[in-house]
Motif scaffolding. Structure first.
Motif, PDB file in Angstrom:
ATOM      1  N   TYR A 155      17.858  55.135  -4.258  1.00  0.00           N
ATOM      2  CA  TYR A 155      18.445  54.991  -5.593  1.00  0.00           C
ATOM      3  C   TYR A 155      17.626  54.075  -6.510  1.00  0.00           C
ATOM      4  N   PRO A 156      17.241  52.852  -6.077  1.00  0.00           N
ATOM      5  CA  PRO A 156      16.460  52.003  -6.983  1.00  0.00           C
ATOM      6  C   PRO A 156      15.117  52.601  -7.358  1.00  0.00           C
ATOM      7  N   ALA A 157      14.494  53.345  -6.443  1.00  0.00           N
ATOM      8  CA  ALA A 157      13.217  53.996  -6.763  1.00  0.00           C
ATOM      9  C   ALA A 157      13.412  55.084  -7.813  1.00  0.00           C
ATOM     10  N   VAL A 158      14.510  55.824  -7.704  1.00  0.00           N
ATOM     11  CA  VAL A 158      14.815  56.852  -8.703  1.00  0.00           C
ATOM     12  C   VAL A 158      15.054  56.199 -10.063  1.00  0.00           C
ATOM     13  N   ALA A 159      15.767  55.103 -10.077  1.00  0.00           N
ATOM     14  CA  ALA A 159      16.004  54.388 -11.340  1.00  0.00           C
ATOM     15  C   ALA A 159      14.682  53.960 -11.969  1.00  0.00           C
ATOM     16  N   GLN A 160      13.727  53.501 -11.154  1.00  0.00           N
ATOM     17  CA  GLN A 160      12.418  53.123 -11.684  1.00  0.00           C
ATOM     18  C   GLN A 160      11.669  54.329 -12.238  1.00  0.00           C
ATOM     19  N   TYR A 161      11.847  55.483 -11.615  1.00  0.00           N
ATOM     20  CA  TYR A 161      11.157  56.690 -12.075  1.00  0.00           C
ATOM     21  C   TYR A 161      11.562  57.047 -13.504  1.00  0.00           C
ATOM     22  N   SER A 162      12.734  56.617 -13.921  1.00  0.00           N
ATOM     23  CA  SER A 162      13.198  56.922 -15.282  1.00  0.00           C
ATOM     24  C   SER A 162      12.289  56.326 -16.344  1.00  0.00           C
ATOM     25  N   GLY A 163      11.529  55.288 -15.986  1.00  0.00           N
ATOM     26  CA  GLY A 163      10.679  54.633 -16.968  1.00  0.00           C
ATOM     27  C   GLY A 163      11.428  53.687 -17.873  1.00  0.00           C
ATOM     28  N   THR A 164      12.695  53.444 -17.566  1.00  0.00           N
ATOM     29  CA  THR A 164      13.485  52.530 -18.380  1.00  0.00           C
ATOM     30  C   THR A 164      14.165  51.526 -17.477  1.00  0.00           C
ATOM     31  N   THR A 165      15.025  50.693 -18.023  1.00  0.00           N
ATOM     32  CA  THR A 165      15.669  49.631 -17.253  1.00  0.00           C
ATOM     33  C   THR A 165      17.144  49.553 -17.620  1.00  0.00           C
ATOM     34  N   GLY A 166      17.863  48.683 -16.922  1.00  0.00           N
ATOM     35  CA  GLY A 166      19.255  48.408 -17.251  1.00  0.00           C
ATOM     36  C   GLY A 166      20.159  49.606 -17.074  1.00  0.00           C
ATOM     37  N   ARG A 167      21.141  49.707 -17.971  1.00  0.00           N
ATOM     38  CA  ARG A 167      22.135  50.765 -17.838  1.00  0.00           C
ATOM     39  C   ARG A 167      21.540  52.152 -18.035  1.00  0.00           C
ATOM     40  N   ALA A 168      20.500  52.249 -18.845  1.00  0.00           N
ATOM     41  CA  ALA A 168      19.862  53.557 -19.033  1.00  0.00           C
ATOM     42  C   ALA A 168      19.273  54.045 -17.718  1.00  0.00           C
ATOM     43  N   ALA A 169      18.622  53.145 -16.962  1.00  0.00           N
ATOM     44  CA  ALA A 169      18.060  53.524 -15.664  1.00  0.00           C
ATOM     45  C   ALA A 169      19.166  53.861 -14.674  1.00  0.00           C
ATOM     46  N   THR A 170      20.260  53.116 -14.731  1.00  0.00           N
ATOM     47  CA  THR A 170      21.385  53.387 -13.836  1.00  0.00           C
ATOM     48  C   THR A 170      21.998  54.753 -14.127  1.00  0.00           C
ATOM     49  N   ARG A 171      22.175  55.067 -15.406  1.00  0.00           N
ATOM     50  CA  ARG A 171      22.728  56.383 -15.760  1.00  0.00           C
ATOM     51  C   ARG A 171      21.796  57.502 -15.303  1.00  0.00           C
ATOM     52  N   TYR A 172      20.486  57.280 -15.425  1.00  0.00           N
ATOM     53  CA  TYR A 172      19.511  58.277 -14.971  1.00  0.00           C
ATOM     54  C   TYR A 172      19.665  58.531 -13.471  1.00  0.00           C
ATOM     55  N   ALA A 173      19.675  57.460 -12.682  1.00  0.00           N
ATOM     56  CA  ALA A 173      19.794  57.623 -11.237  1.00  0.00           C
ATOM     57  C   ALA A 173      21.147  58.219 -10.852  1.00  0.00           C
TER      58      ALA A 173
END
Length: 552
Positions: A155-173
């Motif tokens: 999950y954290p690696a997928v969030a990083q793949y989004s290229g963003t941080t915070g809630r935007a990365a969480t929503r992506y993952a």
């Protein structure tokens, strides 16, 4: 897609061109780094299948194949668009990006040894690059071999793949894991089908657990400039100050419809990049109609060149050449937003004042394109909740709600719904849950805590993945619940309508819920029976109903 203000120059293009020839610096390389010799073997006809590419890339970098496919599906619906860049300068099925905020393309080149040109245009190489980047994030997080075999640990690696941080990365993952929870099947350019089988997931979110608190749904007024958003369901993720101008030089008199040519999260992130010099006031997500505001109405976003000063811009996730992104939920959510904006600013609700980017003065853009259903959209803007009812639009695709939707349950599609979603489909879920004995709270169209609890309870009772997200399996079980009469061509009535809605949810294609069992419904039954390994009769008997009740 947005257009910067006319006074701005092509600085973005020059920055991106420089990036294309700049070596990746200080990024690190995963232990299983590939070289050109590690590319998937080429079949005799010289072509890779996408399924082969996912399997080989997953094996090479020890990334779960279904996770890799789900990331690609969330980014592009597995369409590489013949190597053409997205709005954020992302390429291929895996949307390898080359912009100042996200250099996953260059990262993939450094790890794999592949040239940028192949990573942009060759689907197998692009997928290999995506796997390489994901693995690099896993290595950075310290995932060992056993942990890499556990899809929940990624999950954290997928969030990083989004290229963003915070809630935007969480929503992506969260979205990627929703695809894993409910599964999907996509037919990609060339006709090949890529599928991911549904499975229960319990992602280990790590630091992202702290970012999942509900977003503030109603935002305060600021310095006498009025509320930031006209709708309580919009999120607020501000664009960088370089990408819009504070204030306006003209009265707001129009709404301009755009298509992002990229993903929801990627577009929001691009608007936060100070080198982008583009933005829009709102972005609407395809899967569930979620709306994010990035520029205040009272400020001038850079989205439509000469029309910027007097227009509000609404971006819609997707690509103009792929109608699968234009979901019923997206149309309805966007139309509700447009209607509210028109009411707020006195904009006439007609096609002279609600226009496409291609119709804006001085534009060279073509969005929203030929697949955007203006008749359906304007019907929703004008308050017709059954717009497109039972018919076809000018593109020959199904319209909005299916026929017979006066009870609020019939739609042309049944999208993923999760906590925070709103709209007519949420109301339908609440009605269905209540009818079947699960307390979902008031049928108010707002997916809150009571609805979430009811969904989880229902999923647990029915043996479905109990993640609280309403996807195809949950929709199918909810819509099909009831008696199991044998139905065949020529039958009619409420049970036929229930069957048609269930098939729409299960197959992901519209079967108009008109209550008459005709040739189209018979074909849909046969397709469903084939997929489920049932006897292919075109007759809905007890075995077909049992599969539908199980959410299969």
């Amino acid at each position: 897609m947005p257009r910067r203000a006319a006074a701005h120059t092509g600085r973005r293009a020059s920055v991106l061109a420089a990036l294309a020839v700049t070596a990746l610096s200080a990024t690190g390389t995963p232990a299983a780094a590939a070289t050109a010799a590690h590319l998937p073997a080429t079949p005799a006809d010289g072509r890779h299948t996408m399924n082969q590419a996912f399997v080989q890339a997953a094996g090479r970098f020890d990334v779960p194949r279904d996770l890799l496919a789900a990331v690609g599906y969330g980014e592009t619906h597995l369409d590489g668009h013949t190597g053409q860049p997205s709005q954020a300068n992302g390429y291929g099925v895996m949307h390898l990006a080359s912009n100042p905020a996200n250099r996953s393309l260059e990262k993939a080149a450094a790890i794999t040894g592949e040239p940028l040109s192949r990573l942009r245009r060759d689907t197998a190489v692009n997928i290999l690059g995506g796997a390489a980047v994901l693995r690099s994030y896993a290595d950075r997080l310290g995932l060992d071999g056993d942990e890499r075999d556990d899809i929940d640990a990624w999950y954290p690696a997928v969030a990083q793949y989004s290229g963003t941080t915070g809630r935007a990365a969480t929503r992506y993952a969260d979205t990627v894991y929703a695809f894993l929870t409910h599964g999907f099947a996509a037919t990609v350019p060339g006709g090949e089908q890529i599928s991911v089988t549904a499975r229960p997931v319990a992602p280990r979110k790590g630091a992202h657990s702290a970012t999942v608190a509900p977003e503030k749904r109603t935002l305060p007024a600021t310095a006498g400039r009025g509320p930031i958003t006209p709708t309580p369901s919009a999120l607020w993720v501000p664009a960088d100050a370089h990408n819009f101008t504070v204030g306006r030089t003209a009265r707001i008199d129009k709404v301009i419809i755009h298509v992002t040519q990229g993903s929801y999260t990627g577009s929001i992130k691009w608007f936060q990049d100070p080198t982008a010099e583009v933005s829009a006031h709102y972005v609407v997500r395809s899967s569930d109609g979620q709306v994010t505001q990035t520029v205040r109405d009272s400020d001038t976003a850079y989205h439509a060149k000469e029309a910027n000063s007097s227009a509000l811009g609404i971006e819609h996730e997707g690509y103009i050449d792929d109608p699968s992104w234009f979901t019923d939920t997206m149309y309805r959510a966007s139309a509700a937003l447009t209607s509210a904006l028109c009411d707020k600013y006195g904009i006439p609700k007609d096609r002279a004042h609600i226009i496409g980017h291609s119709e804006a003065p001085g534009t060279d853009h073509t969005d929203p394109g030929r697949y955007w259903d203006w008749n359906r959209y304007m019907g929703f803007v004008e308050g017709d909740s059954s717009s497109g009812n039972g018919g076809s639009n000018s593109n020959g695709t199904s319209g909005g709600s299916t026929s017979g939707s006066s009870d609020g349950l019939g739609f042309a599609s049944y999208p993923l719904l999760q906590s925070g979603a709103s709209g007519a489909q949420v109301t339908a879920v609440q009605q269905l849950l209540s009818t079947q004995g699960f307390t979902a709270g008031a049928a108010d169209g707002s997916f809150g805590a009571a609805t979430l609890s009811a969904v989880k309870a229902y999923q647990t009772t029915r043996g479905l993945p109990a993640g609280g997200i309403v996807g195809p399996k949950t929709w199918t079980a909810l819509l099909s619940a009831g008696s199991t009469p044998t139905l065949r061509q020529g039958d009619s009535g409420a049970d036929v309508k229930r069957l048609q809605r269930s098939l729409t949810a299960a197959l992901g294609t519209t079967v108009d819920a008109v209550g008459t069992f005709g040739p189209v419904t018979a074909k849909a039954v046969r397709t469903y029976q084939t997929r489920q390994g049932l006897a292919v009769t075109g007759i809905a008997s007890s075995n077909t109903w049992a599969a539908l009740h199980a959410g299969r």
